[in-house]
Design a protein around this motif. Structure first.
Motif, PDB file in Angstrom:
ATOM      1  N   ASN A  94     -95.428  73.550 -27.673  1.00 54.75           N
ATOM      2  CA  ASN A  94     -95.636  72.013 -27.515  1.00 54.75           C
ATOM      3  C   ASN A  94     -95.524  71.541 -26.181  1.00 54.75           C
ATOM      4  O   ASN A  94     -95.794  70.487 -26.054  1.00 54.75           O
ATOM      5  CB  ASN A  94     -94.344  71.286 -28.139  1.00 54.75           C
ATOM      6  CG  ASN A  94     -94.207  71.280 -29.711  1.00 54.75           C
ATOM      7  OD1 ASN A  94     -95.321  71.339 -30.493  1.00 54.75           O
ATOM      8  ND2 ASN A  94     -93.174  71.777 -30.345  1.00 54.75           N
ATOM      9  N   LYS A 123    -101.378  63.997 -23.975  1.00 59.27           N
ATOM     10  CA  LYS A 123    -100.748  64.298 -25.365  1.00 59.27           C
ATOM     11  C   LYS A 123    -100.408  65.899 -25.786  1.00 59.27           C
ATOM     12  O   LYS A 123    -101.540  66.690 -25.155  1.00 59.27           O
ATOM     13  CB  LYS A 123    -101.482  63.821 -26.678  1.00 59.27           C
ATOM     14  CG  LYS A 123    -101.326  62.279 -26.543  1.00 59.27           C
ATOM     15  CD  LYS A 123    -102.104  61.576 -27.785  1.00 59.27           C
ATOM     16  CE  LYS A 123    -101.817  60.071 -27.606  1.00 59.27           C
ATOM     17  NZ  LYS A 123    -102.735  59.461 -28.737  1.00 59.27           N
ATOM     18  N   GLN A 137    -100.263  68.499 -31.275  1.00 53.25           N
ATOM     19  CA  GLN A 137    -100.423  67.190 -31.759  1.00 53.25           C
ATOM     20  C   GLN A 137    -101.523  66.497 -32.240  1.00 53.25           C
ATOM     21  O   GLN A 137    -101.784  65.867 -33.266  1.00 53.25           O
ATOM     22  CB  GLN A 137     -99.539  66.374 -30.996  1.00 53.25           C
ATOM     23  CG  GLN A 137     -99.110  64.932 -31.432  1.00 53.25           C
ATOM     24  CD  GLN A 137     -98.318  64.006 -30.567  1.00 53.25           C
ATOM     25  OE1 GLN A 137     -97.493  64.539 -29.622  1.00 53.25           O
ATOM     26  NE2 GLN A 137     -98.577  62.882 -30.585  1.00 53.25           N
ATOM     27  N   ASP A 197    -103.296  68.547 -35.053  1.00 51.12           N
ATOM     28  CA  ASP A 197    -102.668  67.777 -36.278  1.00 51.12           C
ATOM     29  C   ASP A 197    -103.334  66.692 -36.802  1.00 51.12           C
ATOM     30  O   ASP A 197    -103.251  66.416 -38.069  1.00 51.12           O
ATOM     31  CB  ASP A 197    -101.523  67.836 -36.128  1.00 51.12           C
ATOM     32  CG  ASP A 197    -100.657  69.253 -35.755  1.00 51.12           C
ATOM     33  OD1 ASP A 197    -101.354  70.118 -36.271  1.00 51.12           O
ATOM     34  OD2 ASP A 197     -99.349  69.104 -35.666  1.00 51.12           O
TER      35      ASP A 197
END
Length: 234
Positions: A149, A164, A168, A171
């Motif tokens: 992450n 970001k 993420q 996804d």
């Protein structure tokens, strides 16, 4: 004296600014915080654990670890690495279990450099440029779940994804390679349109130029004095 002689060989071959010692029956080479600007070339061939973290290394050239066939863990974190060659990890693919490239200056990495690695890879805290090349590279690797992450888009082909976490973004269903393909298609269309315009322009110019030459030639013929053939008297 016996233990001194036993230790002398590996100690003598240890790279400068590094420490070499036996760790549970395996050779560990510790070069952390050694002010190294490049990867040492005299690392013992039987090295299993290699720590090169917290140095000033800026690039990983091809075949940098080719002679280290026993290598299992490689720590290159906290350097200034910007460039990784396609064959950077050639020779260590089979046995390598952990590769740490976190906290460097890496923006992009060729998928060829990672494609044969079975190691768990840490890529966190780098200034990644999120686009097709990076996405293709990540498809080929096994990322460390604890740091995944922290792989963030510092720059991107799409401004809305800057800052970001990359996973993420992925996804959401975004495919940077599709964006790249569309961009390529548009560029190709513009190029073809430009060539087509040039061809049409040349054809129009050629036709008009020939028409102008034909008109001038006709006017020239008309300007010539006419000659009449006298009729024969019967």
């Amino acid at each position: 004296l016996f233990w001194l002689l036993l230790c002398f060989s590996p100690c003598a071959s240890c790279p400068q600014h590094c420490q070499c010692h036996d760790h549970l029956g395996a050779m560990a080479v510790l070069c952390s915080s050694g002010e190294l600007e490049e990867i040492p070339k005299d690392i013992p061939k039987d090295t299993v654990f290699l720590k090169l973290d917290a140095n000033k290394i800026t690039a990983i050239p091809s075949n940098a670890f080719k002679h280290l066939s026993h290598l299992q863990e490689l720590d290159l974190s906290r350097n200034a690495i910007e460039k990784i060659d396609m064959a950077a990890f050639k020779g260590v693919a089979d046995g390598l279990r952990l590769l740490d490239l976190s906290n460097n200056h890496i923006q992009s990495i060729p998928k060829e450099a990672l494609i044969k690695l079975n190691a768990k890879i840490r890529l966190s805290n780098n200034p990644w440029h999120c686009e097709c090349t990076l996405q293709e590279a990540l498809w080929e690797v096994k990322l460390d779940p604890e740091s995944v992450n922290e792989i963030t888009c510092q720059t991107s082909v799409e401004e809305e994804y800057i800052g970001k976490p990359l996973l993420q973004v992925l996804d959401t269903g975004i495919n940077f390679c599709n964006i790249h393909q569309k961009t390529t298609d548009i560029a190709m269309f513009i190029t073809m349109f430009g060539w087509f315009t040039m061809v049409i322009t040349y054809v129009v110019y050629y036709v008009r130029h020939n028409q102008e030459d034909a008109r001038k030639h006709l006017e020239y013929l008309k300007s010539l004095p006419s000659t009449q053939v006298p009729k024969e008297t019967i």
